[in-house]
Design a protein around this motif. Structure first.
Motif, PDB file in Angstrom:
ATOM      1  N   ASP A  79       0.827  -1.220   0.000  1.00 48.33           N
ATOM      2  CA  ASP A  79       0.000   0.000   0.000  1.00 48.33           C
ATOM      3  C   ASP A  79       0.856   1.263   0.000  1.00 48.33           C
ATOM      4  OD1 ASP A  79      -2.357  -1.638   0.232  1.00 48.33           O
ATOM      5  OD2 ASP A  79      -1.892  -1.854   2.362  1.00 48.33           O
ATOM      6  N   GLY A  80       1.982   1.226  -0.697  1.00 48.22           N
ATOM      7  CA  GLY A  80       2.846   2.387  -0.785  1.00 48.22           C
ATOM      8  C   GLY A  80       3.690   2.646   0.443  1.00 48.22           C
ATOM      9  N   ARG A  81       3.670   1.739   1.405  1.00 47.61           N
ATOM     10  CA  ARG A  81       4.409   1.928   2.656  1.00 47.61           C
ATOM     11  C   ARG A  81       5.467   0.838   2.811  1.00 47.61           C
ATOM     12  NH1 ARG A  81       0.175   1.645   7.264  1.00 47.61           N
ATOM     13  NH2 ARG A  81       2.035   2.129   8.495  1.00 47.61           N
ATOM     14  N   LEU A  82       6.557   1.193   3.460  1.00 46.97           N
ATOM     15  CA  LEU A  82       7.616   0.230   3.770  1.00 46.97           C
ATOM     16  C   LEU A  82       7.202  -0.608   4.974  1.00 46.97           C
ATOM     17  CD1 LEU A  82      10.568  -0.742   3.291  1.00 46.97           C
ATOM     18  CD2 LEU A  82      11.261   0.981   4.983  1.00 46.97           C
ATOM     19  N   LEU A  83       7.138  -1.924   4.784  1.00 46.96           N
ATOM     20  CA  LEU A  83       6.883  -2.825   5.907  1.00 46.96           C
ATOM     21  C   LEU A  83       8.167  -3.093   6.675  1.00 46.96           C
ATOM     22  CD1 LEU A  83       4.537  -5.497   4.259  1.00 46.96           C
ATOM     23  CD2 LEU A  83       3.871  -3.498   5.617  1.00 46.96           C
ATOM     24  N   LEU A 192       3.750  -6.465  -1.679  1.00 47.80           N
ATOM     25  CA  LEU A 192       2.728  -7.431  -1.273  1.00 47.80           C
ATOM     26  C   LEU A 192       1.379  -6.712  -1.246  1.00 47.80           C
ATOM     27  CD1 LEU A 192       4.887  -9.022   1.512  1.00 47.80           C
ATOM     28  CD2 LEU A 192       4.154 -10.195  -0.570  1.00 47.80           C
ATOM     29  N   GLU A 193       0.721  -6.684  -2.396  1.00 52.04           N
ATOM     30  CA  GLU A 193      -0.499  -5.910  -2.553  1.00 52.04           C
ATOM     31  C   GLU A 193      -1.734  -6.801  -2.540  1.00 52.04           C
ATOM     32  OE1 GLU A 193      -0.057  -2.760  -2.376  1.00 52.04           O
ATOM     33  OE2 GLU A 193       2.128  -2.852  -2.612  1.00 52.04           O
ATOM     34  N   ARG A 194      -2.907  -6.148  -2.412  1.00 52.53           N
ATOM     35  CA  ARG A 194      -4.169  -6.897  -2.371  1.00 52.53           C
ATOM     36  C   ARG A 194      -4.366  -7.737  -3.628  1.00 52.53           C
ATOM     37  NH1 ARG A 194      -9.365  -3.473  -1.395  1.00 52.53           N
ATOM     38  NH2 ARG A 194     -10.160  -5.483  -2.158  1.00 52.53           N
ATOM     39  N   ASP A 195      -3.943  -7.206  -4.784  1.00 55.96           N
ATOM     40  CA  ASP A 195      -4.142  -7.912  -6.053  1.00 55.96           C
ATOM     41  C   ASP A 195      -3.071  -8.956  -6.325  1.00 55.96           C
ATOM     42  OD1 ASP A 195      -6.359  -6.348  -6.495  1.00 55.96           O
ATOM     43  OD2 ASP A 195      -5.318  -4.920  -7.783  1.00 55.96           O
ATOM     44  N   GLY A 196      -2.116  -9.102  -5.420  1.00 55.19           N
ATOM     45  CA  GLY A 196      -1.037 -10.062  -5.614  1.00 55.19           C
ATOM     46  C   GLY A 196       0.321  -9.394  -5.626  1.00 55.19           C
ATOM     47  N   SER A 333      -5.578 -11.202  -1.915  1.00 55.44           N
ATOM     48  CA  SER A 333      -6.375 -11.446  -0.704  1.00 55.44           C
ATOM     49  C   SER A 333      -7.411 -10.343  -0.547  1.00 55.44           C
ATOM     50  CB  SER A 333      -5.471 -11.501   0.541  1.00 55.44           C
ATOM     51  OG  SER A 333      -4.753 -10.288   0.680  1.00 55.44           O
ATOM     52  N   GLY A 334      -8.419 -10.595   0.266  1.00 56.70           N
ATOM     53  CA  GLY A 334      -9.439  -9.605   0.542  1.00 56.70           C
ATOM     54  C   GLY A 334      -8.908  -8.486   1.417  1.00 56.70           C
ATOM     55  N   PRO A 335      -9.692  -7.418   1.591  1.00 55.71           N
ATOM     56  CA  PRO A 335      -9.215  -6.253   2.351  1.00 55.71           C
ATOM     57  C   PRO A 335      -8.776  -6.591   3.772  1.00 55.71           C
ATOM     58  CG  PRO A 335     -11.224  -5.726   1.159  1.00 55.71           C
ATOM     59  CD  PRO A 335     -11.030  -7.195   1.019  1.00 55.71           C
ATOM     60  N   ARG A 341      -2.340  -9.426   7.040  1.00 59.28           N
ATOM     61  CA  ARG A 341      -1.049  -9.925   6.547  1.00 59.28           C
ATOM     62  C   ARG A 341       0.012  -8.837   6.628  1.00 59.28           C
ATOM     63  NH1 ARG A 341      -1.139 -11.789   0.459  1.00 59.28           N
ATOM     64  NH2 ARG A 341      -1.400  -9.529   0.174  1.00 59.28           N
ATOM     65  N   SER A 342      -0.324  -7.644   6.211  1.00 60.24           N
ATOM     66  CA  SER A 342       0.640  -6.539   6.232  1.00 60.24           C
ATOM     67  C   SER A 342       1.078  -6.225   7.654  1.00 60.24           C
ATOM     68  CB  SER A 342       0.029  -5.293   5.577  1.00 60.24           C
ATOM     69  OG  SER A 342      -0.274  -5.536   4.218  1.00 60.24           O
ATOM     70  N   ALA A 343       0.110  -6.191   8.581  1.00 54.69           N
ATOM     71  CA  ALA A 343       0.443  -5.890   9.976  1.00 54.69           C
ATOM     72  C   ALA A 343       1.333  -6.977  10.565  1.00 54.69           C
ATOM     73  CB  ALA A 343      -0.834  -5.744  10.795  1.00 54.69           C
ATOM     74  N   ALA A 344       1.003  -8.238  10.268  1.00 56.44           N
ATOM     75  CA  ALA A 344       1.798  -9.353  10.809  1.00 56.44           C
ATOM     76  C   ALA A 344       3.216  -9.320  10.261  1.00 56.44           C
ATOM     77  CB  ALA A 344       1.123 -10.680  10.473  1.00 56.44           C
ATOM     78  N   LEU A 345       3.360  -9.050   8.967  1.00 64.35           N
ATOM     79  CA  LEU A 345       4.696  -9.000   8.380  1.00 64.35           C
ATOM     80  C   LEU A 345       5.493  -7.819   8.919  1.00 64.35           C
ATOM     81  CD1 LEU A 345       3.933  -9.945   4.678  1.00 64.35           C
ATOM     82  CD2 LEU A 345       5.303 -11.254   6.289  1.00 64.35           C
ATOM     83  N   ARG A 346       4.825  -6.678   9.094  1.00 62.74           N
ATOM     84  CA  ARG A 346       5.521  -5.510   9.641  1.00 62.74           C
ATOM     85  C   ARG A 346       6.075  -5.823  11.028  1.00 62.74           C
ATOM     86  NH1 ARG A 346       1.590  -2.372   9.534  1.00 62.74           N
ATOM     87  NH2 ARG A 346       1.978  -1.448   7.480  1.00 62.74           N
ATOM     88  N   THR A 347       5.285  -6.478  11.840  1.00 61.26           N
ATOM     89  CA  THR A 347       5.722  -6.828  13.194  1.00 61.26           C
ATOM     90  C   THR A 347       6.846  -7.863  13.165  1.00 61.26           C
ATOM     91  OG1 THR A 347       3.532  -6.360  14.101  1.00 61.26           O
ATOM     92  CG2 THR A 347       4.992  -7.759  15.413  1.00 61.26           C
ATOM     93  N   ALA A 348       6.652  -8.906  12.345  1.00 69.83           N
ATOM     94  CA  ALA A 348       7.624  -9.998  12.329  1.00 69.83           C
ATOM     95  C   ALA A 348       8.965  -9.565  11.754  1.00 69.83           C
ATOM     96  CB  ALA A 348       7.064 -11.171  11.526  1.00 69.83           C
ATOM     97  N   LEU A 349       8.944  -8.789  10.662  1.00 68.86           N
ATOM     98  CA  LEU A 349      10.180  -8.454   9.974  1.00 68.86           C
ATOM     99  C   LEU A 349      10.950  -7.323  10.632  1.00 68.86           C
ATOM    100  CD1 LEU A 349       9.054  -8.762   6.248  1.00 68.86           C
ATOM    101  CD2 LEU A 349      10.279 -10.433   7.638  1.00 68.86           C
ATOM    102  N   ARG A 350      10.307  -6.570  11.515  1.00 72.60           N
ATOM    103  CA  ARG A 350      11.035  -5.513  12.211  1.00 72.60           C
ATOM    104  C   ARG A 350      11.563  -5.973  13.561  1.00 72.60           C
ATOM    105  NH1 ARG A 350       7.858   0.190  10.821  1.00 72.60           N
ATOM    106  NH2 ARG A 350       8.265   0.094   8.573  1.00 72.60           N
ATOM    107  N   GLY A 351      11.256  -7.183  13.957  1.00 71.58           N
ATOM    108  CA  GLY A 351      11.803  -7.750  15.175  1.00 71.58           C
ATOM    109  C   GLY A 351      12.897  -8.751  14.847  1.00 71.58           C
TER     110      GLY A 351
END
Length: 372
Positions: A79-83, A192-196, A333-335, A341-351
């Motif tokens: 979504d245009g943001r760095l995870l 990693l976008e909603r459309d793939g 994936s759906g909204p 998914r984005s929130a989980a990856l942001r948390t996992a990859l920054r730890g």
């Protein structure tokens, strides 16, 4: 009939790397290839740290790095943001980066170091004998070798495995790919976008490899689809002329050795190319096998080959699991699922998970990576 110490079947990157390494060790090695022209086969571009270290034995690493872009950093975005940022330059390794270059360049470097390739040679059979292997050649006299290594890709499996012995799983996913001129610098990006997913990896001369998830149906116009997918998912407009589509599959052989015949690379195991594991897995198969073959071909008992086989099978299973995870993450994936998914990856990859993911993606968890 004269007997070669080692015969390598297949002159793709894996077969060439093995033959070049053996030649540097003074082994009498011959290399045969069914295809009459160079260039067919996969289009893998990234060579990871463990493979670069092992390629030093033949002198290939220097030539590869002269041509490659060194990717020291990757980014996961949504979504245009760095995870999260993936920092290959923080790896404790001799080569803390991914070397990215066209496969044709990799083949040129390895071909200059390997023995001459006998092209247009179709191997029809491998028959074990008391002191080696007899190789049946279509329309020509048999060859003989102390040891044979099959590095011919999936098409050569029938030389070693009976039908059904290597179970193959076909993923429903389709992807579209092209090498394009695009901005971005030496940074790898995974959107990693909603459309793939859209993967964007740097190549030399200001070019990038783009790969986009395309759903589960054949894509009638790959170039148009990729252009629209990249623009919609990343906001970048590029010329995608020459794009192609492909599917993915997974296969892991139950064994890599039958007597004096050894199987490496895609002939034994295939993993999804999403994540860049496949060619490197084959290179690590070949380059960890090379130092064991010289004494074996000269009358030794093959000490260490059984352990090599166990380690490579374990590494193949691990790579297949990681590639499967990459494939799942790359689907649309759906909204709500996308946001989660984005929130989980942001948390996992920054730890601490970020360092682990970097090691896994760079194949530092492969059993061949120790000491490289």
């Amino acid at each position: 009939m004269p007997m070669t110490e080692v015969l390598v079947v297949g002159a793709g990157p894996v077969g060439l790397a093995l033959a070049a390494d053996l030649r540097a060790r003074g082994v009498d090695v011959a290399l045969v290839e069914r295809r009459t022209e160079v260039g067919a086969g996969t289009r893998a571009i990234g060579i990871h740290s463990p493979a670069l270290a092992l390629l030093e034995a033949s002198g290939a690493t220097h030539g590869i790095l002269e041509r490659a872009v060194r990717i020291a950093r990757g980014e996961a975005r949504a979504d245009g943001r760095l995870l999260a940022a993936i920092r290959f330059d923080r790896l404790r390794a001799r080569h803390p980066y991914v070397a990215a270059l066209p496969q044709s360049d990799t083949i040129e470097v390895l071909t200059a170091l390997a023995p001459p390739v006998r092209r247009g040679v179709t191997v029809e059979s491998l028959r074990q004998e008391a002191d080696g292997v007899r190789i049946g050649i279509a329309g020509a006299d048999d060859l003989r070798a102390k040891v044979v290594v099959v590095a011919s890709g999936w098409a050569g499996r029938s030389l070693v495995y009976r039908d059904g012995a290597v179970r193959t799983h076909h993923y429903p996913d389709r992807y579209v790919m092209a090498d394009v001129t695009a901005p971005g610098g030496p940074v790898a990006r995974v959107h990693l976008e909603r459309d793939g997913v859209v993967e964007s990896f740097p190549l030399p001369d200001g070019r990038r490899r783009l790969v986009a998830w395309a759903g589960r149906e054949e894509v009638p116009d790959a170039a148009a689809f990729l252009h629209q997918a990249v623009a919609r998912r990343t906001g970048v407009e590029v010329d995608t002329t020459g794009a192609s589509s492909f599917g993915v599959r997974r296969a892991v052989a139950p064994a890599l050795r039958r007597g004096r015949v050894i199987v490496v690379g895609d002939a034994a195991h295939e993993v999804s190319p999403i994540g860049g594991q496949g060619m490197n897995l084959g290179l690590l198969d070949a380059l960890t096998l090379a130092p064991l073959l010289a004494p074996w071909a000269r009358g030794g008992d093959g000490e260490g080959v059984d352990r090599w086989e166990r380690d490579r099978l374990a590494s193949a299973r691990h790579a297949a699991r990681l590639a499967f995870l990459n494939t799942l993450l790359g689907r649309a994936s759906g909204p709500r699922a996308h946001a989660a998914r984005s929130a989980a990856l942001r948390t996992a990859l920054r730890g601490p998970g970020g360092a682990l993911f970097t090691r896994a993606y760079a194949m530092r968890l492969d059993r061949a990576a120790s000491g490289t």
